[in-house]
Write a protein that holds these residues in place. Structure first.
Motif, short mmCIF file in Angstrom:
data_model
loop_
_atom_site.label_atom_id
_atom_site.label_comp_id
_atom_site.label_asym_id
_atom_site.label_seq_id
_atom_site.Cartn_x
_atom_site.Cartn_y
_atom_site.Cartn_z
N LYS A 407 0.83 -1.20 0.00
CA LYS A 407 0.00 0.00 0.00
C LYS A 407 0.87 1.26 0.00
O LYS A 407 0.59 2.23 -0.72
N THR A 408 1.93 1.23 0.81
CA THR A 408 2.86 2.36 0.80
C THR A 408 3.53 2.49 -0.55
O THR A 408 3.72 3.59 -1.07
N HIS A 413 4.58 5.19 -5.61
CA HIS A 413 4.60 5.12 -7.07
C HIS A 413 3.68 6.17 -7.69
O HIS A 413 3.97 6.70 -8.76
N LEU A 414 2.57 6.47 -7.01
CA LEU A 414 1.72 7.56 -7.49
C LEU A 414 2.46 8.89 -7.45
O LEU A 414 2.34 9.71 -8.37
N ALA A 415 3.24 9.08 -6.39
CA ALA A 415 4.03 10.31 -6.27
C ALA A 415 5.09 10.37 -7.37
O ALA A 415 5.34 11.43 -7.96
N GLY A 520 3.74 1.76 -13.48
CA GLY A 520 2.30 1.73 -13.28
C GLY A 520 1.70 0.37 -13.57
O GLY A 520 0.83 -0.11 -12.83
N SER A 521 2.18 -0.29 -14.61
CA SER A 521 1.65 -1.60 -14.98
C SER A 521 1.99 -2.64 -13.92
O SER A 521 1.13 -3.45 -13.52
N ALA A 522 3.25 -2.64 -13.45
CA ALA A 522 3.67 -3.62 -12.44
C ALA A 522 2.96 -3.38 -11.12
O ALA A 522 2.60 -4.33 -10.42
N THR A 523 2.74 -2.11 -10.79
CA THR A 523 2.02 -1.80 -9.56
C THR A 523 0.57 -2.24 -9.65
O THR A 523 0.01 -2.82 -8.70
N TYR A 524 -0.05 -2.00 -10.79
CA TYR A 524 -1.44 -2.41 -11.00
C TYR A 524 -1.57 -3.93 -10.91
O TYR A 524 -2.58 -4.45 -10.41
N ALA A 525 -0.54 -4.65 -11.36
CA ALA A 525 -0.56 -6.12 -11.29
C ALA A 525 -0.30 -6.64 -9.89
O ALA A 525 -0.39 -7.84 -9.65
N GLY A 526 0.03 -5.75 -8.95
CA GLY A 526 0.25 -6.15 -7.56
C GLY A 526 1.61 -6.77 -7.31
O GLY A 526 1.79 -7.49 -6.33
N LEU A 532 11.53 -1.92 -8.34
CA LEU A 532 12.74 -1.83 -9.16
C LEU A 532 12.54 -0.87 -10.33
O LEU A 532 13.39 0.00 -10.58
N VAL A 533 11.42 -1.00 -11.06
CA VAL A 533 11.18 -0.06 -12.17
C VAL A 533 10.82 1.32 -11.63
O VAL A 533 11.09 2.33 -12.29
N ALA A 534 10.24 1.37 -10.44
CA ALA A 534 9.95 2.67 -9.83
C ALA A 534 11.24 3.45 -9.56
O ALA A 534 11.28 4.67 -9.69
N LEU A 535 12.27 2.72 -9.18
CA LEU A 535 13.57 3.35 -8.94
C LEU A 535 14.09 4.01 -10.21
O LEU A 535 14.59 5.15 -10.18
#
Length: 911
Positions: A407-408, A413-415, A520-526, A532-535
């Motif tokens: 959740k965090t 990732h939204l930020a 965004g795609s990886a986050t949406y997939a849970g 790693l891609v967020a970095l």
């Protein structure tokens, strides 16, 4: 300078290419040609110097990553700190134990005398530690708290469980399975809540098991020494499980967690394992937030949720006792394992001498810190820890450990996504549809192109597995092609109508856009691994903002400032963008290579090992430094063409060197081959089966040598057509194709017994005390069509029996439910402790042909001799003399082959 007229609301660069997002007009611009000629970028005066500096910078980052990845603490050799006098973890004590288990006792296969010797040795060591603790208690070592209570159990039990593995249903039975349990406790108030530590002392076929898992056993023994001689941990007891049957498919851990009196007191588990011999151990499975948070306390953290997610997919053909504790005890915990240099895993080279110094210290100090924190600080009296996979965790170069909820992660990732939008709105990021597409196609090309090299190596040249001898070698063998392919895409997408700087900035912006969408795609997939891609997305957004601000600071003339504001990427931006993602990815990427490259040597003859490794090499090449995709535009299309040409020439040179001078295997990176001497009591055949576990070369030459040795021709048999041939090691047998050699003529020619040499009697008639199946309590109900029977198996001096049959079962005596209500092929493996010589099984099945519809059962049993390379002993046919079929096969095996061998007898019974 001529002004370019624009329609309102659309921003265009000098080539007239529309950007993905812009909400303001730019005013006047300058043509590309004028900009480049009038205001050359300062760094572009020397492309060679610029490339050299950037590549040296990336090399420095990779060196830091490499150094940190394999960093290990200094081994400690003394029981107490010489300055403070405090007890400390000593690697020397662990190595003393592992040397005795692996070096003196050797292979410890379940059911053998070696396992019995191991259990007696461990009990002596535990009793010595208990006596030392009593001495310290008498001295008042524990102070007011006192040293912990020291309790010991020896559990010997029978049981059964279902073990689905490698897409196969395997039913397990075990008899006289032994566990040794030690509990350290502050008293009754601590006894109800315990942390379980687990390690196994048995080994698999062909391996002395210094790392797997004598290391874990030694670490636990050393922790007992330390914790039993100092004040007791005040909140929770610590249970140490020395389990005697992990390699038999986790029988001993199942026995403990389902049958032992302490099972309900266990609230969490720490499992210590190994599938390698060097480097640090890694946290590769964790399933609760409190246990992951506890891992923050270790001095040398090493772990990532990427490994957790990868293991959860089932791609990794391995498993640990952790599964039993989770499935049958509903426990949460940590699964930690040594994984580097997995070439020696389950081989005769898993010895003390090949364990890297500092490895036991690393595992020991980490585990000690965990135990002390969990035993002293964590309240386990409430409800059990909630199992969850929604936790992001990773270490930062081994310095510290980060963990937070999914959740965090979503909020973070939204930020990061919002930051990416800000870079677009302020003009710092200027992606185009063309540049984003070029990045996507470059990524795909980086993965696809190495597969062309693999295709040529395997299909055209017949040279598979050329990369196998070093974990980094795939990067050399496939990396240049991967880089050339992704730069080739950029060459095709380079816009000659725009300035080099415009190409550069739009491509850099496309990289940021690509990783933002991937995040965004990886986050949406849970996926917890989305961090790693967020970095990447975060660092590239920051770099683009920095780039914008740097240019606006007036580092150039006003005319240059306006040109650069629209089109330029400052050289320092590349350094800023690369420093964190490159360092971290290379650090993490080494783990992927360390695990996957050796694993490719045991994933089966039909697996596309070269293509799997080629994809991994392409992923590494692309993700090590994505900003290179923008950087190659910096000096124009002609330089880009030269870079691609250099990479292609480099690839050809590497391939030539590899094909000319290297071999895919050597002594320390061996090819895995399995050999089985099977005596079929039903058919009368005596056969040697030889199979390999990867698609690499040399195997056929080895078989030809065996054909000459035994003076017979080998017959190829495919595993999927003959599933019962390797039942002794089912379900791994599904990956094996075999060459089968008839050894009957050889035995008759070599025996000194003339009767056996000339007799027409099948040689298997000279086998005494063979395993036998008998049907008891047989009955048939004509109304239901159900036939009942009890199968009684006797196997004196044989171990690891496996039965298989086809039936439509309705009931049986195993604790697990029947896997199918329809006709089904059953494989049931039985493992027993030392001197176990039989078992029984109750069955009920539908018999459509009435009372005489007997059950056809095949049984395969492994002999207690003939699988230890150090022992010149082999079970011969009665009266045949010293023929030594397996012994001679072993001696004919070169040292670049890791041979797993054993002898079995098989028979078919109608019960």
């Amino acid at each position: 300078m001529a002004a370019v007229k624009q329609r309102p609301g659309a921003r265009k660069d000098v080539s007239g290419t529309s950007h993905l997002l812009d909400n303001k007009s730019t005013g006047s611009t300058t043509t590309a040609t004028t900009a480049e000629k009038s205001y050359p970028h300062p760094v572009k005066k020397s492309s060679l110097a610029s490339w050299t500096f950037f590549l040296l910078f990336l090399t420095l980052l990779a060196t830091i990553s490499y150094t940190r990845h394999y960093a290990l603490p200094t081994p400690v050799t003394q029981d107490r700190d010489p300055v403070t006098g405090k007890l400390q973890f000593s690697e020397a004590n662990v190595l003393k134990l592992t040397e005795h288990l692996a070096g003196d006792i050797g292979l410890r296969l379940i059911g053998t005398e070696a396992v019995d010797e191991t259990e007696r040795y461990l009990m002596r060591e535990i009793e010595t530690l208990r006596e030392q603790a009593q001495i310290e208690a008498a001295k008042g070592a524990g102070g007011e708290v006192g040293v912990p209570n020291f309790d010991v159990w020896v559990q010997v039990d029978d049981g059964s469980h279902r073990f689905d593995f490698m897409s196969k249903v395997v039913m397990k039975m075990y008899n006289n399975m032994t566990n040794i349990i030690v509990r350290l406790s502050c008293g009754p108030e601590c006894d109800q809540n315990a942390i379980l530590l687990n390690a196994h002392y048995d080994t698999t076929l062909g391996s002395p098991g210094a790392a797997d898992d004598a290391l874990g056993v030694g670490v636990q023994m050393e922790l007992i020494r330390i914790l039993s001689q100092q004040p007791a941990l005040k909140k929770n007891s610590i249970i140490f499980l020395f389990n005697g049957g992990e390699e038999s498919l986790q029988d001993a851990s199942h026995s403990f967690i389902t049958k032992h009196e302490l099972k309900d007191n266990v609230k969490a588990v720490i499992n210590l394992e190994a599938c390698g011999t060097t480097g640090p151990e890694i946290l590769f499975q964790a399933n609760s937030r409190p246990m992951i948070d506890a891992y923050k306390r270790v001095p040398y953290p090493h772990g990532t949720v990427v490994a957790n997610d990868l293991f959860a997919t089932g791609i990794i053909l391995s498993d640990t006792d952790f599964r039993q504790f989770v499935d049958h005890g509903n426990l949460t915990g940590l699964d930690m394992a040594v994984y580097t240099n997995s070439y020696l895993y389950h081989s005769h080279l898993d010895l003390n001498e090949f364990m890297s110094p500092g490895l036991p210290q690393h595992m020991g100090e980490n585990t000690l810190a965990l135990v002390q924190y969990l035993g002293e600080e964590v309240d386990l009296s409430g409800k059990p820890f909630e199992r969850t996979s929604e936790v992001v965790f990773f270490d930062v170069l081994g310095f510290f450990f980060v963990a937070y909820s999914l959740k965090t992660a979503i909020l973070v990732h939204l930020a990061i996504g919002a930051l990416a939008l800000i870079t677009l709105s302020m003009g710092a990021s200027r992606p185009t549809i063309k540049s984003v597409l070029s990045v996507l196609l470059s990524f795909l090309a980086a993965l696809a192109a190495p597969n062309l090299v693999a295709l040529v190596l395997v299909q055209v040249l017949g040279k598979p597995m050329q990369w196998f001898t070093h974990e980094w070698l795939p990067l050399a063998l496939f990396g240049p092609t991967s880089a050339a392919a992704m730069f080739g895409v950029q060459y095709l997408f380079h816009d000659n109508k725009a300035s080099n700087s415009a190409n550069e900035l739009s491509t850099f912006s496309g990289i940021q856009f690509f990783f933002s969408v991937a995040m965004g795609s990886a986050t949406y997939a849970g996926l917890a691994s989305s961090y790693l891609v967020a970095l990447y997305a975060l660092c590239y957004s920051i770099a683009l903002i920095y780039n914008r601000q740097w240019i606006q600071r007036g580092q150039h003339t006003p005319q240059q400032q306006h040109v650069n504001e629209l089109h330029s990427v400052d050289f320092s931006t590349y350094l800023l963008a690369s420093i964190i993602p490159t360092t971290y990815f290379v650090y993490t990427g080494f783990s992927l290579l360390d695990f996957m490259v050796p694993l490719a040597g045991r994933i089966g003859v039909d697996a596309p090992a070269d293509h799997i490794v080629a994809v991994i090499a392409g992923l590494f090449t692309m993700c090590a430094c994505p900003p290179l995709l923008a950087y190659v535009h910096r000096f124009g299309q002609s330089t880009l063409r030269r870079v691609i040409s250099i990479l292609i020439l480099l690839q050809l040179a590497i391939l030539w060197l590899s094909l000319t001078f290297s071999q895919p295997y050597d002594k320390m990176h061996p090819k895995r081959i399995f050999a089985q001497h099977l005596r079929n009591l039903t058919s009368g055949e005596t056969l040697v089966y030889v199979a390999h576990a990867d698609p690499g070369p040399i195997y056929h030459n080895y078989v030809q040598g065996l054909e000459q040795l035994f003076d017979t021709k080998a017959l190829l048999k495919h595993g999927n057509e003959n599933p019962g041939d390797w039942n002794a090691i089912y379900p791994f047998s599904q990956f094996l194709d075999s060459y089968v050699l008839d050894t009957t003529p050889y035995i008759r020619a070599q025996t000194t017994n003339t009767t056996i040499a000339t007799s027409p009697t099948p040689l298997t008639d000279f086998i005494q005390d063979a395993p036998n199946l008998v049907a008891e309590n047989v009955s048939f109900d004509p109304k239901t069509g159900i036939r009942k029977l009890t199968i009684l198996c006797t196997h004196p001096d044989y171990i690891l029996t496996v039965i298989s049959f086809d039936a439509q079962l309705t009931r049986w005596s195993l604790s697990s439910g029947i896997p199918s209500q329809e006709p089904f092929h059953y494989v049931i493996r039985n493992a027993g402790g030392y001197r176990t010589d039989g078992w029984r099984l109750d069955l009920e099945y539908k018999a459509p042909n009435g009372a005489e519809d007997k059950l056809r059962v095949e049984i395969t049993s492994m002999e207690t001799e003939g699988f230890d390379w150090r022992v010149e002993k082999e079970r011969e046919l009665v009266g045949s003399g010293d023929v030594g079929v397996m012994r001679k096969l072993v001696k004919a095996t070169p040292d670049f082959i890791a041979l797993t061998y054993f002898s079995t007898v098989a028979s078919v019974h109608d019960l």
